[in-house]
Design an enzyme around this catalytic site. Structure first.
Site, short mmCIF file in Angstrom:
data_model
loop_
_atom_site.label_atom_id
_atom_site.label_comp_id
_atom_site.label_asym_id
_atom_site.label_seq_id
_atom_site.Cartn_x
_atom_site.Cartn_y
_atom_site.Cartn_z
N GLY A 24 -63.00 -1.35 51.78
CA GLY A 24 -64.01 -1.22 52.93
C GLY A 24 -62.46 0.08 53.58
CB CYS A 25 -64.01 2.66 56.37
SG CYS A 25 -65.40 1.05 57.10
CE1 TYR A 26 -62.12 0.15 62.55
CE2 TYR A 26 -64.20 -0.88 61.67
CZ TYR A 26 -63.42 -0.05 62.40
OH TYR A 26 -63.71 0.27 63.65
#
Length: 344
Positions: A147-149
């Site tokens: 995921g991005c985070y």
């Protein structure tokens, strides 16, 4: 090599097309959709009118005849149903959804509120944090893109965890993202009049990326505890900044901490560790596959602060997916990704 994109009508899918336009080895042969079959992609994205891409139906047998590798950029809950048939057909897959990141099906169902993927296929997925699991990715036919985070957070925390510098129970992560991270679907959360000149905290203590981060931290330390992780939307299109706080176990100097980061990332093509006393901004990485990191240490509180920034659509999604595909297919890791950030 011909590649296909399933879910090309989302931001992640269209970013894949942009980045792959100048890839030396990958050619976007086909784009697929379960809901817009037969439509031209340029109807949704007029800036791609020159590509003449028509969305096709998802048929694993036909896909196998057309492409060498597939990127799946679908909403969570879709990939878990779709990918098994692709794997069974012998197609290499890089999945940008969250369906195969968590190895515990029950944990996925708790945090995502959706039915989890079959355990047999979960076990086949390699977690694609490129800088830290390169060998596993190179030997895999199925990669689950982070995921991005988690990408920004884990790259900022990994050297501290590997070296055992910080108290695992003290970790606090403050994440801020541009609104493209919420996807293209309309909602009150991202409506212009709601978001403009505003700052929002959301999914307090219940963000689905929390268990993903904790699961990966446990690869580097058997003392991992639950982390505090807060997310915010800011009124910009792209970019993530995670500000990470942790207490050190033993007194040390900033020079030692900084040296650990430079040691671990000196051979990494997409992680740039800033000089002591300087810190990155989100604009420093927009449009690129870079993660920029700045480090501070407060002797008074004995706390380390790590600032990690990425473009959520590139290093946090499409760019890292291509980086992983390069590793899977035996190409140079940075093929198609030698892009200077867009500034200003």
């Amino acid at each position: 090599m011909n590649v296909g994109i399933i879910g090309a009508t989302g931001y992640g899918g269209v970013e894949l097309i942009r980045l792959l336009e100048n890839h030396p080895a990958f050619h976007v042969k086909e784009v697929y959709s379960s809901s817009q079959e037969g439509e031209e992609l340029s109807n949704s994205y007029p800036h791609l009118v020159h590509k003449n891409l028509v969305l096709k139906s998802i048929d694993p047998i036909e896909i196998k005849k057309e492409v060498n590798l597939v990127f799946t950029s679908t909403p969570s809950g879709v990939s878990s149903k779709l990918i098994p048939s692709l794997i069974d057909a012998g197609i290499k897959v890089v999945d940008l959804s969250g369906d195969f990141r968590l190895k515990d099906k029950a944990l996925y169902e708790k945090w995502y509120k959706k039915e989890g993927a079959d355990a047999d296929y979960l076990s086949k997925a390699t977690y694609g944090l490129s800088e830290w699991f390169q060998e596993e990715i190179q030997n895999s036919d199925f990669v689950s893109n982070p995921g991005c985070y988690p990408t920004a957070t884990l790259l900022g925390l990994a050297p501290l965890m590997v070296e055992g510098i910080v108290d695992e129970a003290s970790i606090i992560v403050d994440g801020k993202s541009g609104v493209s991270g919420a996807g293209r679907s309309h909602s009150a959360l991202t409506h212009f009049s709601e978001m403009n000149e505003n700052l929002k905290i959301y999914k307090v203590n219940e963000h689905q990326h929390i268990p993903e981060i904790e699961q990966t931290l446990s690869c580097w330390s058997d003392q991992v505890k639950p982390i505090t992780f807060s997310t915010h939307l800011v009124p910009m299109t792209r970019g993530i900044m995670t500000t990470i706080y942790a207490t050190i176990k033993e007194d040390c100097e900033i020079e030692h901490i900084h040296k650990q980061f430079t040691k671990h990332y000196e051979d990494c093509k997409f992680v740039r560790v800033r000089e002591k006393g300087t810190y990155p901004f989100t604009k420093d990485v927009v449009g690129s596959n870079y993660c920029d990191i700045g480090i501070a240490y407060d002797e008074r509180t004995r706390r380390i602060t790590v600032v990690s920034v990425i473009d959520n659509l590139v290093k946090g999604a499409a760019g890292q997916a291509i980086q992983n595909a390069n590793l899977m297919m035996g190409l140079e890791e940075d093929a198609g990704l030698k892009i200077v950030p867009v500034y200003p």
